[in-house]
Design an enzyme around this catalytic site. Structure first.
Site, PDB file in Angstrom:
ATOM      1  N   PRO A   2       0.821  -1.191   0.000  1.00 48.90           N
ATOM      2  CA  PRO A   2       0.000   0.000   0.000  1.00 48.90           C
ATOM      3  C   PRO A   2       0.855   1.239   0.000  1.00 48.90           C
ATOM      4  O   PRO A   2       1.656   1.457   0.894  1.00 48.90           O
ATOM      5  CB  PRO A   2      -0.799  -0.109   1.300  1.00 48.90           C
ATOM      6  CG  PRO A   2      -0.252  -1.310   2.003  1.00 48.90           C
ATOM      7  CD  PRO A   2       1.010  -1.662   1.358  1.00 48.90           C
ATOM      8  N   GLU A   3       0.664   2.044  -1.007  1.00 49.87           N
ATOM      9  CA  GLU A   3       1.255   3.371  -1.007  1.00 49.87           C
ATOM     10  C   GLU A   3       0.147   4.335  -0.610  1.00 49.87           C
ATOM     11  O   GLU A   3      -0.927   3.905  -0.194  1.00 49.87           O
ATOM     12  CB  GLU A   3       1.861   3.687  -2.384  1.00 49.87           C
ATOM     13  CG  GLU A   3       2.917   2.643  -2.761  1.00 49.87           C
ATOM     14  CD  GLU A   3       3.605   2.904  -4.086  1.00 49.87           C
ATOM     15  OE1 GLU A   3       3.801   4.080  -4.427  1.00 49.87           O
ATOM     16  OE2 GLU A   3       3.925   1.927  -4.776  1.00 49.87           O
ATOM     17  N   HIS A  90      -4.070 -15.481   8.014  1.00 53.73           N
ATOM     18  CA  HIS A  90      -3.296 -14.272   8.284  1.00 53.73           C
ATOM     19  C   HIS A  90      -4.148 -13.113   8.788  1.00 53.73           C
ATOM     20  O   HIS A  90      -3.762 -11.959   8.672  1.00 53.73           O
ATOM     21  CB  HIS A  90      -2.531 -13.856   7.025  1.00 53.73           C
ATOM     22  CG  HIS A  90      -1.586 -14.908   6.549  1.00 53.73           C
ATOM     23  ND1 HIS A  90      -0.505 -15.345   7.287  1.00 53.73           N
ATOM     24  CD2 HIS A  90      -1.576 -15.661   5.427  1.00 53.73           C
ATOM     25  CE1 HIS A  90       0.138 -16.293   6.631  1.00 53.73           C
ATOM     26  NE2 HIS A  90      -0.495 -16.505   5.501  1.00 53.73           N
ATOM     27  N   ARG A 109       2.708 -11.057   5.383  1.00 49.61           N
ATOM     28  CA  ARG A 109       4.148 -10.894   5.641  1.00 49.61           C
ATOM     29  C   ARG A 109       4.446 -10.281   7.004  1.00 49.61           C
ATOM     30  O   ARG A 109       5.587 -10.246   7.429  1.00 49.61           O
ATOM     31  CB  ARG A 109       4.783 -10.055   4.528  1.00 49.61           C
ATOM     32  CG  ARG A 109       4.745 -10.778   3.190  1.00 49.61           C
ATOM     33  CD  ARG A 109       5.325  -9.940   2.075  1.00 49.61           C
ATOM     34  NE  ARG A 109       6.773  -9.845   2.155  1.00 49.61           N
ATOM     35  CZ  ARG A 109       7.501  -9.154   1.300  1.00 49.61           C
ATOM     36  NH1 ARG A 109       6.921  -8.490   0.311  1.00 49.61           N
ATOM     37  NH2 ARG A 109       8.810  -9.122   1.402  1.00 49.61           N
TER      38      ARG A 109
END
Length: 269
Positions: A2-3, A90, A109
DNA sequence: CCTAGACCCTGTACGC
DNA sequence: TGCGTACAGGGTCTAG
């Protein structure tokens, strides 16, 4: 992942479900993220959400006693569920709302973060951040002044959060393509006109992507589960070897600090 | 101060 | 089908 556009898309997605409601409690299934999930979040109970804000790539949930600071890292995303559903592998954090809805954080991650700050001005992660790219502080004068004496290639330079926040690997390549500037140019080699064009271009590219709900490459989803549609408009990112959409020349790629950079050797100078 | 590199972690794509 | 390798949207920390 995500930017800035993806984080802003997430902010807009969760805000109407949180503000005006109360967090009944949090469920933290795995506290081992970038840093351990703050104890204040684990022990939350019955707190109203006053606002949902964004600074750089951080989401800020304002509660009466302080702030929940959320970062999505590389692979994090937020969903608003209409009711409690069984968690997947997750799904590390849930906020259970008084409305029965669930804010669910997924992050394979675990480069993301859930931190508590009583006072944002004292927050370590928010200290020393550069200006917001969509603010007036990010101007031609500012960027040009900052570029003087900097030998760094302009692409990794744009990704430095002390210079400007929110511009990550996708939008650095995309903005340089639209501005017609080669990513390997030294920052100090930019003319004032080029710095001005780059500022204007970065703002336009980020705004357009926000309109499209961000960019979905693999795991990013909007909070309603839909992908972001800016991926369809990418000019160079991830298109190595494919023809430039403007001139047809093959898009090339190089590495800067282990991150891929994409550019058109003809359109960019 | 600046710059480059390693590292945190898991999943996926690809070559053999 | 399996295995080894490279790579992925971010940010911090260390060393030079």
């Amino acid at each position: 992942m995500p930017e800035l556009p993806e984080v802003e898309t997430s902010r807009r997605g969760i805000e109407p479900h949180l503000v005006g409601a109360r967090i009944v409690h949090a469920i933290v299934r795995n506290e081992r993220l970038r840093w351990p999930v703050s104890q204040e979040i684990i022990s939350l109970s019955d707190q109203p959400v006053l606002s949902v804000q964004r600074r750089a790539k951080y989401l800020l949930l304002e509660l009466p006693a302080g702030w929940i600071i959320i970062h999505l890292g590389m692979s994090g995303s937020l969903r608003v569920l209409p009711e409690a559903l069984p968690p997947a592998k997750h799904d590390h954090v849930d906020l259970v709302m008084s409305t029965g809805k669930i804010l669910r954080y997924t992050d394979p991650r675990r480069f993301g973060a859930w931190l508590w700050s009583r006072d944002l001005t004292a927050s370590n992660v928010l200290a020393h951040l550069g200006p917001e790219p969509l603010s007036e502080a990010f101007s031609a004068d500012y960027l040009f002044a900052k570029s003087r004496g900097r030998r760094t290639p302009v692409k990794p330079w744009l990704m430095d959060n002390k210079l400007v926040v929110g511009v990550g690997n996708i939008y650095a390549s995309e903005s340089l393509f639209v501005a017609g500037i080669l990513p390997d140019r030294a920052a100090m080699a930019l003319s004032y006109e080029e710095a001005a064009l780059l500022v204007k271009t970065i703002k336009a590219v980020l705004l357009r992507s926000i309109e499209q709900g961000g960019t979905t490459l693999r795991d990013f989803l909007q909070t309603d589960g839909k992908p972001g549609y800016f991926a369809q408009e990418l000019q160079v990112y991830g298109r190595g070897g494919e023809p430039c959409r403007v001139c047809g020349a093959p898009i090339e790629s190089v590495k800067h600090a282990q991150r891929s950079t994409f550019f058109c050797p003809v359109c960019q100078k």
